[in-house]
Design an enzyme around this catalytic site. Sequence first.
Site, PDB file in Angstrom:
ATOM      1  N   THR A  65       0.865  -1.181   0.000  1.00 30.06           N
ATOM      2  CA  THR A  65       0.000   0.000   0.000  1.00 30.06           C
ATOM      3  C   THR A  65       0.903   1.232   0.000  1.00 30.06           C
ATOM      4  O   THR A  65       2.110   1.134   0.237  1.00 30.06           O
ATOM      5  CB  THR A  65      -0.987  -0.004   1.198  1.00 30.06           C
ATOM      6  OG1 THR A  65      -1.710  -1.225   1.141  1.00 30.06           O
ATOM      7  CG2 THR A  65      -1.962   1.141   1.200  1.00 30.06           C
ATOM      8  N   ASN A  88      -3.647  -4.037  -1.805  1.00 27.20           N
ATOM      9  CA  ASN A  88      -3.784  -4.795  -0.565  1.00 27.20           C
ATOM     10  C   ASN A  88      -2.498  -5.527  -0.186  1.00 27.20           C
ATOM     11  O   ASN A  88      -1.552  -4.884   0.233  1.00 27.20           O
ATOM     12  CB  ASN A  88      -4.985  -5.739  -0.603  1.00 27.20           C
ATOM     13  CG  ASN A  88      -5.307  -6.257   0.791  1.00 27.20           C
ATOM     14  OD1 ASN A  88      -4.971  -5.602   1.778  1.00 27.20           O
ATOM     15  ND2 ASN A  88      -5.921  -7.413   0.898  1.00 27.20           N
TER      16      ASN A  88
HETATM   17  O1  DON Z   1      -7.647  -1.100   2.778  1.00 30.89           O
HETATM   18  C1  DON Z   1      -7.066  -1.733   3.642  1.00 30.89           C
HETATM   19  O2  DON Z   1      -7.358  -1.687   4.820  1.00 30.89           O
HETATM   20  C2  DON Z   1      -5.891  -2.607   3.234  1.00 30.89           C
HETATM   21  N1  DON Z   1      -6.080  -3.063   1.900  1.00 30.89           N
HETATM   22  C3  DON Z   1      -4.619  -1.815   3.374  1.00 30.89           C
HETATM   23  C4  DON Z   1      -3.428  -2.680   3.187  1.00 30.89           C
HETATM   24  C5  DON Z   1      -2.186  -2.094   3.682  1.00 30.89           C
HETATM   25  O3  DON Z   1      -2.120  -0.963   4.092  1.00 30.89           O
HETATM   26  C6  DON Z   1      -1.012  -2.991   3.678  1.00 30.89           C
HETATM   27  N2  DON Z   1       0.149  -2.348   4.246  1.00 30.89           N
HETATM   28  N3  DON Z   1       0.986  -2.810   4.909  1.00 30.89           N
END
Ligand code: DON
Length: 586
Positions: A399, A419
Amino acid sequence: MNFPFKIRLLFLFLFVFNSCETIPFLQGSFSGKEETKLHLPQIEGADTKRDRYEFSGKEIIISSDHPLASQAGMEVWKQGGNVVDVFAASSFAISVLRPHSTGLFGGGFAVIVLPQKGKWAYDFRERSPKKGTSSFYLNPDGSVVSGKTLKGAYSAGVPGNVQGILQIQKQHGKLPLSAILAPSIRYAKNGFSVYADLANVVSKTWPEMNPAMKKVFGIDNRAIREGELLIQEDLAKTLERIVENAEKEFIEGETIQLVTNYYSEYENFITSDDFKTYQVRVTDPLVSSTWGHTVLTMPPPSSGVHLVTMMNLYSEMQKRKSFPSGDVGEMIRIIESMRVAYRDRAELGGDPFYTTVPVPKLLSLGYAKEEVNEIEKKVVSGSWPGPKEESKKSESYNTTHISIMDKDGNAVSSTQSINGIFGAVQMVPGTGLVLNNTMDDFAVAPGVPNLYGLIGSKANAIEPGKTPLSSMSPTILLDEVGKTKMVIGAPGGSQIPTSIFNTLYRYLVQKEGLYESVSYPRIHHQFQPDRIFLDPEIKDSFPQTELPFYQVQYIRHRAKVFAVVREGDRLIGVSDPKGEGVPLGF
Ligand code: DON
């Protein structure tokens, strides 16, 4: 030649902003033909970590997750673009530069403040395809099909990044798409030097990649290594088609044909109709007053509301005399604020088009009082329930976030994602697009934890067309006279809201500098597992003996904060020192 650091910095800016295409050291990092290393004197010449990760200016600052993404933004600013053009150029660029974190087959949120025009919250997150239902991921006996939301073609939602960025740029930007996409096309076509984090995740996920993906991220049929040149030709062509066809490319263009061809082998899980009916949602940001500022954050299905609840609960607890003094009281205030906010997220969070999230109640001071009454009972009686059952723990680095502010208070805060690391770890042949695995952000069944150990209720169950709940919480703060004060956000899965809370706490409550606030060791609690996660540096100062009812795990906090603040007539940007990002501007 060994110039002092400040002078080297001056050279950088003279070079970058006046003759970008011809500068040898920067050109090398762009084109990568002769020279594959990333050469930014700001990085190489930094005397201290702070020099490397903090930058201040007077006109504009961007803080992003890769130096060349920040630079892409500054390149279009230099051409007369505004903050929205900077956002669009750096967003496309980061999709090329961090293909394991975000990409054109991902989604995101953006909160935008343009003082002369208005304020908006854009939701361009992935949606469940029409074929996406809970039962698709469950065995006949109701158990979860292992890994189906996590890897492979069925783990992807219908992407929104391209439509979102294009719509925002069309509505508020100034420059033509050819200018906006020029840096990202160059990075994809000519390549850039693979940095350690990228090399690491390529090697880790290599065995799971499909052949199309191995072709891009491999050399001689082995994983590409640090320092080697990553060229993404198909991605460059996809970006060029976006310049030519704009949003149509992701409605009915060649890219969509290639995507639907790919999905013909997977029960047509995502169809051209899913792309035709995809809608970017534009709403007002969620507005709340707390900690002496107006907080503008992303409404559900983002977790912005839970960030504000956390802040309100903390303030309410500060007023109560019954809490212990010193660090012990402070820990209880912080941890219990987090616990309640993540409980709310688990129980109530979901797509507001499909479920009612009681936002006004969660933001109200009455609610904060009620919840603090319950916490106060535990404090006064000394009777704390034992830790709840554990859910699995998570690990992932991906992300991305971009924070931008200019001297007139125009600001963009945007978090974008595919994700998990490299999302579904599948590439659509001929497109350079890595599929997201955002279907995992739904609660596949009530109480079953996702990749980040987060649980959810029916409110976040999979339904056709629905948007999964997200931790991403891009936020902008205004000061007491309504001027833009801070732009903040982070990647980091479940730790996103708490990383923002930690940084705001250090900056606004403890009155520390922005760099110190971003880099300070963090505290995290997410309701389940019922455990405090602390950065190891806090070990000696954490009052464990006075807080025996808390279970603690010392583990490096994953989220990376990207922030810009205005202090007087200066803009200060900071990229989290645990990452590869860099703030730039002038
Ligand atoms: O929208 C969300 O909550 C997740 N898809 C975010 C993923 C994320 O931040 C991964 N990072 N380490």
